[in-house]
Design a protein around this motif. Structure first.
Motif, PDB file in Angstrom:
ATOM      1  N   GLN A   1      83.226  51.577  56.310  1.00 37.37           N
ATOM      2  CA  GLN A   1      81.978  51.088  55.706  1.00 37.37           C
ATOM      3  C   GLN A   1      81.651  49.665  56.140  1.00 37.37           C
ATOM      4  O   GLN A   1      80.496  49.331  56.390  1.00 37.37           O
TER       5      GLN A   1
ATOM      6  N   GLN B   1      80.298  49.795  59.634  1.00 35.85           N
ATOM      7  CA  GLN B   1      78.912  50.320  59.608  1.00 35.85           C
ATOM      8  C   GLN B   1      77.942  49.209  59.198  1.00 35.85           C
ATOM      9  O   GLN B   1      76.867  49.042  59.783  1.00 35.85           O
TER      10      GLN B   1
ATOM     11  N   ASN C   1      85.553  57.704  54.988  1.00 35.11           N
ATOM     12  CA  ASN C   1      84.569  56.630  54.871  1.00 35.11           C
ATOM     13  C   ASN C   1      85.093  55.529  53.949  1.00 35.11           C
ATOM     14  O   ASN C   1      84.413  55.087  53.033  1.00 35.11           O
TER      15      ASN C   1
END
Lengths: 273, 273
Positions: free
Chosen positions: A258, A261, A253
């Protein structure tokens, strides 16, 4: 509560069954597509129904119901369910006794409460088990998921099997796959994989944001020098990967996962229908 | 009349259906085996049931019923049918809602009147359509037959698709494949294909009769110099091939095919149970 729409009616899924003479049971002839809601509205509905139609056509099956009518049933199903919903629309080869080339395909739709991957998975990442084969007919979203089960038997932690024919990573059993190498987002070319709806969106968002996207199969041998890896899917959205077989991904991640996202969250609205 | 045994009872196949939540429908998790009768007695029953068990085990499914009980049900089904019978015994992954690794597999058996290929096919031979892929998990007799349908769409005359990964002929969609080259019977090694019951018998009979059997994949490029080719299966027995893609086989139902058919006919009795 889980519902199923079949033969022009909504029923509890427990009451719904398919004749054993259907080619889906006899010969694995079945395609489907998965759709989810955000704020009770289906996401990218038209794109999903178009892809369902194309999956079916590739086998020689004409949709037994118009896409407009399918959309109506889906909206009614969403209304009948509480909270957010995930749906799978299935089209079968129809009855083996009908003879000929799929003269009477069947269809049904399963409605379930939305069930995302656990929050920890987004923080800690998931495990993929590499298998040395290509997904058969990658452009067809068929019900053939045996490789996923066989792959996961070999690694109990694995969430999905990762198709890696001759060391080239194409896609995982239920998701599209991305790996960040030298700052570039690398993913298999569309000819080699299912053209995932979330995959299309992620590629578009990345390019709009000025990130480099390279359309080639990432190699298993490149995993040690990958900065990040993630899988995408309509329900899981963008889910980081922490391990592929015995090889760990250096950053779980990380910044690119990120950032994507974040970009995706901002644009969900654009795709609600 | 077609019968189905499911949930401890025999019914007309038209009354029999499987819950849509079964993994066979949801994820294509299903294996089967086909058995036929001669003079109302099942042929090679124990070998077929053993293979069914092994197909299931390879996916992680334990048979939900003993092989002895399965044999009893099969005998009862044969008694209930008129004339010779062909049966398919199916084992599914069980319900998706059961969770875990197949805790409650389902099974059912379909009984149909025996339907052999038309007599002309044994004289004129059949057509196979080569496709450039391997059958996924060749040792598992799963319900995945999409390649057969996609292959046959490309050649309307084709009876089956012929798996030819990288030009190596392994097996056809529902049969084992043999080609006679330089007087030798050439067939793929057992590691690469489903170990067909008829295939085992044909190899054994050929060797006992002093014919040379070479266990290697025949090549598509060898078709022009093949003397004969045939496919084998429990129901079709030994069926000559006349054409593979655009390439004709020089002799249809030639001396070796006929000799093996003759040897097989003499030994059917040995396998009746």
């Amino acid at each position: 509560m889980k519902l199923c729409f079949y033969n022009d009616e909504f029923k509890s899924i427990k009451e719904m069954s398919l004749p054993v003479s259907d080619l889906m049971i006899q010969r694995g002839v079945g395609v489907f597509d998965t759709i989810r809601t955000y704020r009770k509205r289906p996401h990218a509905l038209s794109i999903h129904l178009k892809r369902l139609e194309e999956s079916a056509k590739s086998i020689g099956i004409e949709l037994p119901v118009g896409k407009k009518r399918l959309a109506e049933i889906i909206r009614e199903g969403i209304d009948r369910m509480e909270g957010e919903v995930q749906m799978r629309v299935y089209v079968t080869g129809g009855d083996v006794f009908a003879g000929g080339i799929f003269p009477h395909p069947r269809y049904f739709i399963i409605f379930e409460p939305l069930e995302k991957a656990p929050k920890e998975d987004y923080v800690n990442g998931v495990v993929l088990h590499p298998i040395d084969m290509e997904r058969p007919f990658p452009h067809i979203k068929s019900i053939f998921y045996l490789p996923a089960y066989i792959g996961r038997r070999q690694d109990k932690e694995a969430m999905e099997a990762l198709y890696c024919p001759a060391g080239e990573i194409t896609e995982s059993s239920s998701s599209s796959f991305f790996m960040v190498i030298d700052g570039k987002i690398v993913t298999a070319p569309t000819e080699r994989v299912l053209d995932g709806v979330m995959r299309q969106i992620v590629i578009k968002l990345a390019r709009e944001a000025g990130l480099a996207v390279e359309m080639r199969c990432p190699l298993l041998s490149e995993v040690p020098r990958a900065q990040e890896a993630f899988i995408t899917g309509s329900i899981k959205e963008i889910l980081p990967v922490r391990r592929i077989g015995s090889q760990r991904i250096s950053q779980v991640n990380g910044p690119i996962s990120q950032y994507l996202q974040h970009l995706y969250a901002q644009r969900i609205e654009d795709y609600l229908e």
